[in-house]
Design a protein around this motif. Structure first.
Motif, PDB file in Angstrom:
ATOM      1  N   ILE A   1       0.988  -1.255  -0.113  1.00 43.60           N
ATOM      2  CA  ILE A   1      -0.020  -0.031  -0.103  1.00 43.60           C
ATOM      3  C   ILE A   1       0.728   1.218   0.182  1.00 43.60           C
ATOM      4  O   ILE A   1       1.934   1.453   0.768  1.00 43.60           O
ATOM      5  CB  ILE A   1      -0.921   0.090   1.370  1.00 43.60           C
ATOM      6  CG1 ILE A   1      -1.794  -0.916   1.185  1.00 43.60           C
ATOM      7  CG2 ILE A   1      -1.589   1.581   1.231  1.00 43.60           C
ATOM      8  CD1 ILE A   1      -2.499  -1.202   2.570  1.00 43.60           C
ATOM      9  N   PHE A   2       0.789   2.118  -0.979  1.00 47.62           N
ATOM     10  CA  PHE A   2       1.519   3.531  -1.034  1.00 47.62           C
ATOM     11  C   PHE A   2       0.625   4.387  -0.435  1.00 47.62           C
ATOM     12  O   PHE A   2      -0.715   4.569  -0.675  1.00 47.62           O
ATOM     13  CB  PHE A   2       1.804   3.767  -2.387  1.00 47.62           C
ATOM     14  CG  PHE A   2       2.999   2.808  -2.996  1.00 47.62           C
ATOM     15  CD1 PHE A   2       4.301   3.033  -2.523  1.00 47.62           C
ATOM     16  CD2 PHE A   2       2.531   1.908  -3.816  1.00 47.62           C
ATOM     17  CE1 PHE A   2       5.225   2.354  -3.338  1.00 47.62           C
ATOM     18  CE2 PHE A   2       3.687   1.177  -4.470  1.00 47.62           C
ATOM     19  CZ  PHE A   2       5.063   1.333  -4.100  1.00 47.62           C
ATOM     20  N   LYS A   3       1.077   5.150   0.297  1.00 40.97           N
ATOM     21  CA  LYS A   3       0.337   6.351   0.950  1.00 40.97           C
ATOM     22  C   LYS A   3       0.924   7.884   0.440  1.00 40.97           C
ATOM     23  O   LYS A   3       2.112   7.919   0.290  1.00 40.97           O
ATOM     24  CB  LYS A   3       0.536   6.432   2.489  1.00 40.97           C
ATOM     25  CG  LYS A   3      -0.172   5.058   3.003  1.00 40.97           C
ATOM     26  CD  LYS A   3      -0.015   5.061   4.630  1.00 40.97           C
ATOM     27  CE  LYS A   3      -0.459   3.643   5.137  1.00 40.97           C
ATOM     28  NZ  LYS A   3      -0.636   3.822   6.635  1.00 40.97           N
ATOM     29  N   ASN A   4      -0.175   8.657   0.110  1.00 49.23           N
ATOM     30  CA  ASN A   4       0.386  10.120  -0.239  1.00 49.23           C
ATOM     31  C   ASN A   4      -0.697  11.045   0.121  1.00 49.23           C
ATOM     32  O   ASN A   4      -1.612  10.546   0.872  1.00 49.23           O
ATOM     33  CB  ASN A   4       0.612  10.023  -1.781  1.00 49.23           C
ATOM     34  CG  ASN A   4      -0.653   9.770  -2.667  1.00 49.23           C
ATOM     35  OD1 ASN A   4      -1.658   9.972  -2.005  1.00 49.23           O
ATOM     36  ND2 ASN A   4      -0.456   9.469  -3.746  1.00 49.23           N
ATOM     37  N   ALA A   5      -0.586  12.404   0.005  1.00 54.77           N
ATOM     38  CA  ALA A   5      -1.691  13.260   0.278  1.00 54.77           C
ATOM     39  C   ALA A   5      -3.109  13.005  -0.165  1.00 54.77           C
ATOM     40  O   ALA A   5      -3.918  13.461   0.226  1.00 54.77           O
ATOM     41  CB  ALA A   5      -1.078  14.607  -0.286  1.00 54.77           C
ATOM     42  N   ALA A   6      -3.068  12.096  -1.411  1.00 49.79           N
ATOM     43  CA  ALA A   6      -4.344  11.956  -1.921  1.00 49.79           C
ATOM     44  C   ALA A   6      -4.970  10.778  -1.321  1.00 49.79           C
ATOM     45  O   ALA A   6      -6.365  10.358  -1.428  1.00 49.79           O
ATOM     46  CB  ALA A   6      -4.290  11.599  -3.352  1.00 49.79           C
ATOM     47  N   GLY A   7      -4.129  10.028  -0.467  1.00 52.78           N
ATOM     48  CA  GLY A   7      -4.648   8.910   0.220  1.00 52.78           C
ATOM     49  C   GLY A   7      -4.034   7.641   0.025  1.00 52.78           C
ATOM     50  O   GLY A   7      -2.789   7.715  -0.195  1.00 52.78           O
ATOM     51  N   GLU A   8      -4.444   6.386   0.175  1.00 52.94           N
ATOM     52  CA  GLU A   8      -3.728   5.019   0.011  1.00 52.94           C
ATOM     53  C   GLU A   8      -4.360   4.422  -1.181  1.00 52.94           C
ATOM     54  O   GLU A   8      -5.167   4.719  -1.867  1.00 52.94           O
ATOM     55  CB  GLU A   8      -4.161   4.279   1.395  1.00 52.94           C
ATOM     56  CG  GLU A   8      -3.727   4.721   2.700  1.00 52.94           C
ATOM     57  CD  GLU A   8      -4.322   3.583   3.746  1.00 52.94           C
ATOM     58  OE1 GLU A   8      -4.918   2.602   3.243  1.00 52.94           O
ATOM     59  OE2 GLU A   8      -3.812   3.938   4.998  1.00 52.94           O
ATOM     60  N   PHE A   9      -3.245   3.705  -1.795  1.00 49.50           N
ATOM     61  CA  PHE A   9      -3.327   3.141  -3.045  1.00 49.50           C
ATOM     62  C   PHE A   9      -2.827   1.688  -2.666  1.00 49.50           C
ATOM     63  O   PHE A   9      -1.578   1.556  -2.706  1.00 49.50           O
ATOM     64  CB  PHE A   9      -2.429   3.779  -4.208  1.00 49.50           C
ATOM     65  CG  PHE A   9      -2.851   3.208  -5.562  1.00 49.50           C
ATOM     66  CD1 PHE A   9      -3.908   3.067  -5.978  1.00 49.50           C
ATOM     67  CD2 PHE A   9      -1.672   2.811  -6.468  1.00 49.50           C
ATOM     68  CE1 PHE A   9      -4.161   2.122  -7.315  1.00 49.50           C
ATOM     69  CE2 PHE A   9      -1.695   2.288  -7.645  1.00 49.50           C
ATOM     70  CZ  PHE A   9      -2.927   1.985  -8.223  1.00 49.50           C
ATOM     71  N   ASN A  10      -3.585   0.792  -2.986  1.00 48.87           N
ATOM     72  CA  ASN A  10      -3.492  -0.703  -2.813  1.00 48.87           C
ATOM     73  C   ASN A  10      -2.740  -1.172  -4.271  1.00 48.87           C
ATOM     74  O   ASN A  10      -3.541  -1.515  -5.070  1.00 48.87           O
ATOM     75  CB  ASN A  10      -4.493  -1.361  -2.456  1.00 48.87           C
ATOM     76  CG  ASN A  10      -4.275  -2.685  -1.648  1.00 48.87           C
ATOM     77  OD1 ASN A  10      -2.916  -3.327  -2.061  1.00 48.87           O
ATOM     78  ND2 ASN A  10      -5.075  -3.604  -1.195  1.00 48.87           N
ATOM     79  N   VAL A  11      -1.412  -1.320  -4.283  1.00 50.71           N
ATOM     80  CA  VAL A  11      -1.045  -1.628  -5.452  1.00 50.71           C
ATOM     81  C   VAL A  11      -0.775  -3.345  -5.616  1.00 50.71           C
ATOM     82  O   VAL A  11      -1.034  -3.785  -6.553  1.00 50.71           O
ATOM     83  CB  VAL A  11       0.621  -1.319  -5.704  1.00 50.71           C
ATOM     84  CG1 VAL A  11       1.214  -1.543  -6.823  1.00 50.71           C
ATOM     85  CG2 VAL A  11       0.626   0.299  -5.379  1.00 50.71           C
ATOM     86  N   LEU A  12      -0.410  -4.304  -4.626  1.00 44.14           N
ATOM     87  CA  LEU A  12      -0.693  -5.568  -4.519  1.00 44.14           C
ATOM     88  C   LEU A  12      -1.539  -5.792  -3.572  1.00 44.14           C
ATOM     89  O   LEU A  12      -1.523  -5.412  -2.177  1.00 44.14           O
ATOM     90  CB  LEU A  12       1.006  -6.004  -4.353  1.00 44.14           C
ATOM     91  CG  LEU A  12       1.933  -5.663  -5.286  1.00 44.14           C
ATOM     92  CD1 LEU A  12       3.235  -6.383  -4.681  1.00 44.14           C
ATOM     93  CD2 LEU A  12       1.735  -6.288  -6.525  1.00 44.14           C
ATOM     94  N   LYS A  13      -2.188  -7.050  -4.009  1.00 44.49           N
ATOM     95  CA  LYS A  13      -3.616  -7.174  -3.190  1.00 44.49           C
ATOM     96  C   LYS A  13      -3.335  -8.798  -2.485  1.00 44.49           C
ATOM     97  O   LYS A  13      -4.495  -9.473  -2.659  1.00 44.49           O
ATOM     98  CB  LYS A  13      -4.581  -7.017  -3.701  1.00 44.49           C
ATOM     99  CG  LYS A  13      -4.799  -5.441  -4.069  1.00 44.49           C
ATOM    100  CD  LYS A  13      -6.061  -5.041  -5.100  1.00 44.49           C
ATOM    101  CE  LYS A  13      -6.185  -3.849  -5.731  1.00 44.49           C
ATOM    102  NZ  LYS A  13      -7.154  -3.548  -6.493  1.00 44.49           N
TER     103      LYS A  13
END
Length: 250
Positions: free
Chosen positions: A32-44
């Motif tokens: 899970i990558f986190k940035n100012a826009a929120g979280e992005f689950n890249v591998l699940k």
């Protein structure tokens, strides 16, 4: 005669392999990558086993997670959850960055799309760099070992040339020679033919096939579907999930 390199020491061995022939064992990998826009689950939640001597291609659209998956194998990035066991070594559990870097230098060859050769060094000196970093082979043996690797990829006549004086295909072959200099059991390549013409790309894949037949495990991320027929196994990643696993061996 070149002496046998010292046996690398495992940094954190935990024998939890799914199969005794496994080189790569990935358990429930989440990233899970986190940035100012929120979280992005890249591998699940990837579960994957790759055995010794396999030549595996990983394909998927841009943003599918294939390069992130490769980074989990190399230790370049960390999984948010899950375990990665390479050759019996858990490369994340209780391992410092310096230990992981040393493990990588002795056990893993990495080939990138853009070669990353140092422009001020000759091809021979570039190949020697990995041995210097990993402290593999005696200092006086390293030039001979480097030349041996350049012969393996057909570049012995260009050993004393700077990278700018050889073709892009030859630069990539030199990068593979550098990746193999410490005799790693695993070679990982991220889009290794993406910057090459078709003839040079074929030469690179021919070499990977030869290395796999010799017992090396080769894992290649590629955007080119035509190359997947050359591998023994093809993995397809979509939206962070392993959606297809095709074995090409007869």
């Amino acid at each position: 005669m070149i002496s046998t390199p010292p046996t690398p020491k495992a940094v954190s061995v935990q024998h939890a392999m799914s199969h005794p022939d496994a080189m790569i064992d990935m358990h429930s990998i989440v990233k899970i990558f986190k940035n100012a826009a929120g979280e992005f689950n890249v591998l699940k939640g990837i579960d994957l086993t790759i055995n010794r001597g396999e030549f595996v291609s990983i394909v998927g659209k841009s943003g599918s997670g294939k390069s992130t998956l490769l980074n989990m194998i190399t230790g370049i990035d960390h999984p948010t959850q899950g375990r990665v066991v390479i050759g019996g070594t858990d490369i994340y559990s209780g391992v410092t960055e310096s230990q992981r870097s040393r493990w990588r230098g002795r056990n893993l060859g990495i080939v990138f799309q853009f070669f990353q050769l140092l422009p001020m060094l000759t091809l021979l000196e570039n190949v020697m760099l990995s041995m210097d970093f990993a402290e593999m082979y005696d200092f006086d043996e390293r030039p001979e070992r480097a030349m041996e690797m350049l012969k393996l990829v057909g570049l012995e006549k260009f050993a004393n040339k700077l990278p700018v004086l050889v073709s892009t295909g030859q630069q990539q072959l030199a990068a593979i020679a550098r990746a193999m200099a410490c005799d790693p059991p695993l070679l990982v390549a991220d889009e290794p033919t993406g910057n090459l013409d078709s003839r040079s790309a074929d030469t690179i894949v021919d070499l990977f096939e030869k290395l796999a037949r010799g017992g090396k495990t080769v894992v290649m991320v590629t955007h080119d579907p035509s190359l997947t027929s050359r591998t023994t196994r093809n993995l397809t990643i979509a939206d962070g999930l392993l959606v297809a696993d095709s074995n090409h061996q007869s």
